[in-house]
Design a protein around this motif. Sequence first.
Motif, short mmCIF file in Angstrom:
data_model
loop_
_atom_site.label_atom_id
_atom_site.label_comp_id
_atom_site.label_asym_id
_atom_site.label_seq_id
_atom_site.Cartn_x
_atom_site.Cartn_y
_atom_site.Cartn_z
N GLN A 298 0.87 -1.28 -0.08
CA GLN A 298 -0.10 -0.08 0.03
C GLN A 298 0.80 1.04 0.04
O GLN A 298 0.48 2.36 0.56
N VAL A 299 1.86 1.22 -0.81
CA VAL A 299 2.65 2.39 -1.03
C VAL A 299 3.14 2.60 -2.27
O VAL A 299 2.81 1.59 -3.29
N ARG A 300 3.56 3.55 -2.73
CA ARG A 300 4.07 3.94 -4.03
C ARG A 300 5.23 4.29 -4.38
O ARG A 300 6.02 4.94 -3.57
N ILE A 301 5.90 3.91 -5.63
CA ILE A 301 7.28 4.39 -5.91
C ILE A 301 6.98 5.87 -6.75
O ILE A 301 6.20 5.93 -7.55
N ASP A 302 7.77 6.67 -6.20
CA ASP A 302 7.58 7.97 -6.87
C ASP A 302 8.56 8.44 -7.92
O ASP A 302 9.82 8.66 -7.55
N PHE A 303 8.23 8.05 -9.00
CA PHE A 303 9.07 8.31 -10.32
C PHE A 303 9.50 9.65 -10.61
O PHE A 303 10.27 9.83 -11.21
N TRP A 304 8.76 10.49 -9.85
CA TRP A 304 9.23 11.92 -10.20
C TRP A 304 10.17 12.56 -9.08
O TRP A 304 10.35 13.55 -9.14
N SER A 305 10.52 11.58 -7.96
CA SER A 305 11.52 12.31 -6.98
C SER A 305 12.96 11.90 -7.36
O SER A 305 13.26 10.84 -7.96
N GLU A 306 13.86 12.98 -6.89
CA GLU A 306 15.29 12.32 -7.17
C GLU A 306 15.55 11.51 -6.25
O GLU A 306 16.72 10.76 -6.61
N GLU A 307 15.00 10.91 -5.23
CA GLU A 307 15.45 9.69 -4.62
C GLU A 307 15.07 8.14 -5.28
O GLU A 307 15.80 7.38 -4.73
N ALA A 308 14.42 8.31 -6.25
CA ALA A 308 14.15 7.04 -7.01
C ALA A 308 14.97 6.75 -8.14
O ALA A 308 14.93 8.01 -9.11
N VAL A 309 15.93 5.77 -8.28
CA VAL A 309 17.02 5.92 -9.09
C VAL A 309 16.76 4.51 -9.68
O VAL A 309 16.43 3.63 -9.25
N LEU A 310 17.58 4.51 -11.18
CA LEU A 310 17.61 3.31 -11.64
C LEU A 310 19.52 3.00 -11.47
O LEU A 310 19.95 3.72 -12.10
N PHE A 311 19.86 1.98 -11.00
CA PHE A 311 21.18 1.50 -11.19
C PHE A 311 21.35 0.67 -12.24
O PHE A 311 20.44 -0.04 -12.78
N HIS A 312 22.58 0.92 -12.90
CA HIS A 312 22.94 0.37 -14.26
C HIS A 312 23.99 -0.07 -14.14
O HIS A 312 24.95 0.37 -13.44
N ASP A 313 24.54 -1.18 -15.02
CA ASP A 313 26.04 -1.75 -15.41
C ASP A 313 26.11 -1.58 -16.99
O ASP A 313 25.64 -2.40 -17.63
N GLN A 314 26.93 -0.47 -17.42
CA GLN A 314 27.30 -0.38 -18.64
C GLN A 314 26.01 -0.18 -19.59
O GLN A 314 25.63 -0.64 -20.68
N GLY A 315 25.09 0.39 -18.82
CA GLY A 315 23.69 0.71 -19.61
C GLY A 315 22.67 -0.19 -19.27
O GLY A 315 21.55 -0.15 -19.52
N GLN A 316 22.99 -1.35 -18.80
CA GLN A 316 22.07 -2.41 -18.56
C GLN A 316 21.19 -2.20 -17.22
O GLN A 316 21.78 -2.14 -16.27
N PRO A 317 19.95 -2.14 -17.28
CA PRO A 317 19.26 -1.85 -15.98
C PRO A 317 19.42 -3.02 -15.00
O PRO A 317 19.55 -4.26 -15.20
N GLN A 318 19.76 -2.54 -13.82
CA GLN A 318 20.22 -3.53 -12.82
C GLN A 318 19.16 -3.62 -11.51
O GLN A 318 18.59 -4.85 -11.27
N ALA A 319 18.67 -2.44 -11.00
CA ALA A 319 17.73 -2.42 -10.04
C ALA A 319 17.45 -1.11 -9.50
O ALA A 319 17.87 -0.12 -10.40
#
Length: 241
Positions: free
Chosen positions: A65-86
């Motif tokens: 019952q929570v949401r990911i805030d895609f518009w916040s600077e705290e929500a980030v995509l980790f990647h490895d050489q461009g490959q989405p990781q987490a």
Amino acid sequence: MRTLADDQPRIPLSQLADPAVLEPLLARFALQYPGVNCAAVVSQWSMNYMSIVLPATLACVLTRQVRIDFWSEEAVLFHDQGQPQALGLARQLPALAAGERAAYWSRLIHEHMAPLFATLAAAGGLAPKVLWGNLVAIWDGAFARMDPDLSRDGFAEAHQWLEQAVVNNGRLKLRSLQRMVESPAPQICPCLPLRRHCCLHYQLHEAVEGQPLVLCESCPKLHRLPLAEQVSYLHSIYEEA
């Protein structure tokens, strides 16, 4: 959540649709596929990204019952050489009541995915309908893994929401991009998803003479093959799994 090194490259989700941010990421990702059509590479990147984002979003909304805030600077995509990781998220996510879910899904589609897809489509010379088809395929796949009979609280309503969702200024109904059909091999599985448009994944694999293309079970190219070839191919991919 995965444990990642402090120096793991990351990009705020709010910046991902910016061509100046996304295009260098795609260029690094494309190095894994030398000589491959750019459209196929971009389509694959989108699937890799959404395979992380959509299950995580559904789990947060429907089980916590929570949401990911895609518009916040705290929500980030980790990647490895461009490959989405987490995903990297705030320790405490904003609450989301059941009555707010439909508006949240709409905002996710129109304010995060739509701008991202516009940039991806331009970068890859790719029809946006392919990217939207990828979204529907991963949306359905996430529900199939998390709650196949849609019996858990809120899951059926969330899955049903996609039935009325339209994009591209009302010209494209998302549910039209994938439907369930009877399987040509019911002894393996009684039904299969059928996509309207191929995701181009097969282009990432070098063709081998005498061997079939590497297709997804939902690929329209597979469903257009002679029946015996469909059955044989489904046996091969399910046996490998």
